[in-house]
Each structure stands twice: as structure tokens, then as C-alpha cells.
Design an enzyme around this catalytic site. Structure first.
Site, PDB file in Angstrom:
ATOM      1  N   LYS A  96      -9.507  -0.530   1.778  1.00  0.00           N
ATOM      2  CA  LYS A  96      -8.892  -0.607   0.451  1.00  0.00           C
ATOM      3  C   LYS A  96      -9.899  -0.035  -0.537  1.00  0.00           C
ATOM      4  O   LYS A  96     -10.844  -0.718  -0.945  1.00  0.00           O
ATOM      5  CB  LYS A  96      -8.565  -2.060   0.094  1.00  0.00           C
ATOM      6  CG  LYS A  96      -7.876  -2.233  -1.261  1.00  0.00           C
ATOM      7  CD  LYS A  96      -6.393  -1.946  -1.177  1.00  0.00           C
ATOM      8  CE  LYS A  96      -5.715  -2.256  -2.497  1.00  0.00           C
ATOM      9  NZ  LYS A  96      -4.258  -2.044  -2.425  1.00  0.00           N
ATOM     10  N   GLU A 147      -5.292   1.893   2.562  1.00  0.00           N
ATOM     11  CA  GLU A 147      -4.228   1.421   1.679  1.00  0.00           C
ATOM     12  C   GLU A 147      -4.556   1.751   0.239  1.00  0.00           C
ATOM     13  O   GLU A 147      -5.588   1.329  -0.294  1.00  0.00           O
ATOM     14  CB  GLU A 147      -4.015  -0.089   1.823  1.00  0.00           C
ATOM     15  CG  GLU A 147      -2.877  -0.589   0.945  1.00  0.00           C
ATOM     16  CD  GLU A 147      -2.749  -2.098   0.916  1.00  0.00           C
ATOM     17  OE1 GLU A 147      -2.175  -2.619  -0.054  1.00  0.00           O
ATOM     18  OE2 GLU A 147      -3.229  -2.757   1.860  1.00  0.00           O
ATOM     19  N   GLY A 148      -3.675   2.494  -0.395  1.00  0.00           N
ATOM     20  CA  GLY A 148      -3.877   2.861  -1.785  1.00  0.00           C
ATOM     21  C   GLY A 148      -3.546   1.733  -2.741  1.00  0.00           C
ATOM     22  O   GLY A 148      -3.172   0.632  -2.344  1.00  0.00           O
TER      23      GLY A 148
END
Length: 239
Positions: free
Chosen positions: A37, A110-111
Site C-alpha cells: 500500500k 493497492e492504490g
């Protein structure tokens, strides 16, 4: 290098639960899995955030790495500026993904929010991360009205940058889908020019352990380790 980037068409579309589902099934196929992340916004220093949810759902065997955390629930670049902290740049995120890939069989990135949300004041985005490491992008979309435009724009941005779209997953499929949601099962792959590769039920985040993995298997396509059949699913909810 086995890296996949996950982006939402916006906030609140179920991206973290989809990330956890992909990670859970990846653990069954690979020896080691990591989730990165790059920038977490909207939580305090000691509060559980997205990666804690991924670990809870997918299992603690997943390696997690958060590069930056900013308290305001804003775009990462804006949140970093308001906090007086250095932003996470796309180059830093890409380097972290490559580092994780050296020690893990599969890496998920994960954006935060959508594909073109700014990481920094130079305009860097998640799309830059994916392009720089040659990773495909999985689009997590909303189920209902308004999702077609957001999905089409996200897919178009990927094509313009020469980034592979791995497909579209509905992040939260309602227990009682309305007409728009049911029609979108046919229309989402058309506007994205990419296959529908999953639909997670809206209650998936309430499950843990084998129950969550079983739902993940039913809800994700074979190339993600599941059994999801887009044609059969759409036929079940034919409008």
C-alpha cells in the site's frame, strides 16, 4: 516478476476486500505473497488501516508494507502536503514493489482511490507505478448506476499509457441488485474492453478464514485462482 496493481474507479468500491480476496487465493497457488500500500490516507498513526484488513481477511501469512500514512481522507498528495510530510512518489512505490518481488512469488499493489489520483505535487499517479514496472492493472468497480463512465475512463487511461488491463471486478455485489447493477454485468466488460473477472458479495468483509476463501473462490475468475464464470453469473441476474 509477478506483480499486479489494483485500482478502484473511486473510493468505497470494495478495493481492499478484493485485494484481500486475490491475496487469499494467491496464497493457495504461490509460496509467498506480499501486498504493498504505497499511500494510506484517512487514518491516524496507530489506527488499523487497509493492510490490517487484508491480513485479517487473507491471513497473516501475507507480507504487508505501507510506505506512507497521512491522517486526512484526501488524495495522497494533498494529504501529505496538509500533514507537512513528504509524499510517496511513484518511483518509491515502484522500487518497493520490485524489492518485494525479489523475495515473494506474487505482489499486489493497492492504490488509493482511483487510477489518476495524485501521489505528489508533480502529478505522479498509480498509473505511473504500473507503467514503470510493466504490471497489469485490475480495475475494481462499483456495481450500480454511474459505474460505466468511471470504468470506461479508467480503462481508457490505461490503454493510452500502454498498460494492460487485467479485467474488472465488481467490488461489492448487492444482495438485491437493481436494474442498473444487473445490466452492468453485460455492459462493464464492453465499456472497459476487458473481461469481467469477478464480483465479491457485499457481505464478504464480514467473513474470515475458510469462509472468506470459499467466497473468494466463487467470486474470482480462474486466472485469479477462483471459479467465477462471468457468463453464468450474468445469466443468473439477466435483466
Amino acid at each position: 516478476m509477478s506483480v499486479m496493481v489494483l485500482t478502484g474507479t473511486g473510493t468505497g468500491v470494495g478495493k481492499t476486500v478484493v485485494t484481500a480476496a486475490v491475496a487469499a487465493l494467491a496464497l493457495e497457488r504461490y509460496r509467498s505473497v506480499a501486498v504493498l500500500k504505497p499511500a494510506q490516507t484517512g487514518v491516524g498513526p496507530d489506527e488499523p488501516a487497509d493492510l490490517a484488513e487484508v491480513g485479517r481477511l487473507a491471513g497473516q501469512e501475507v507480507t504487508t508494507w505501507e510506505l506512507g500514512r497521512f491522517p486526512d481522507a484526501l488524495a495522497p498528495g494533498t494529504a501529505a502536503r496538509r500533514a507537512g510530510l513528504p509524499p510517496v512518489t511513484p518511483s518509491q512505490a515502484a522500487a518497493a514493489a520490485v524489492e518485494l518481488a525479489r523475495g515473494h512469488d506474487h505482489v499486489l499493489v493497492e492504490g488509493a482511490g482511483g487510477l489518476l489520483v495524485r501521489f505528489d505535487d508533480d502529478g505522479g499517479t498509480l498509473a505511473d507505478v504500473a507503467w514503470s514496472i510493466g504490471a497489469p492493472v485490475l480495475i475494481v468497480a462499483d456495481a450500480g448506476l454511474g459505474t460505466l463512465n468511471a470504468t470506461a475512463l479508467t480503462a481508457e487511461a490505461l490503454r493510452q499509457r500502454g498498460i494492460e488491463c487485467a479485467g474488472v471486478v465488481v467490488g461489492s455485489w448487492p444482495a438485491e441488485p437493481d436494474l442498473a447493477a444487473r445490466c452492468n454485468l453485460d455492459d462493464l466488460p464492453l465499456v472497459a474492453d476487458a473481461p469481467l473477472v469477478g464480483a465479491l458479495p457485499e457481505n464478504a468483509a464480514a467473513l474470515v478464514g475458510e469462509e472468506f476463501r470459499a467466497v473468494a473462490r466463487r467470486s474470482l475468475a480462474p486466472f485469479l485462482g477462483g471459479e467465477f464464470d462471468a457468463n453464468g453469473f450474468a445469466a443468473e441476474y439477466a435483466a
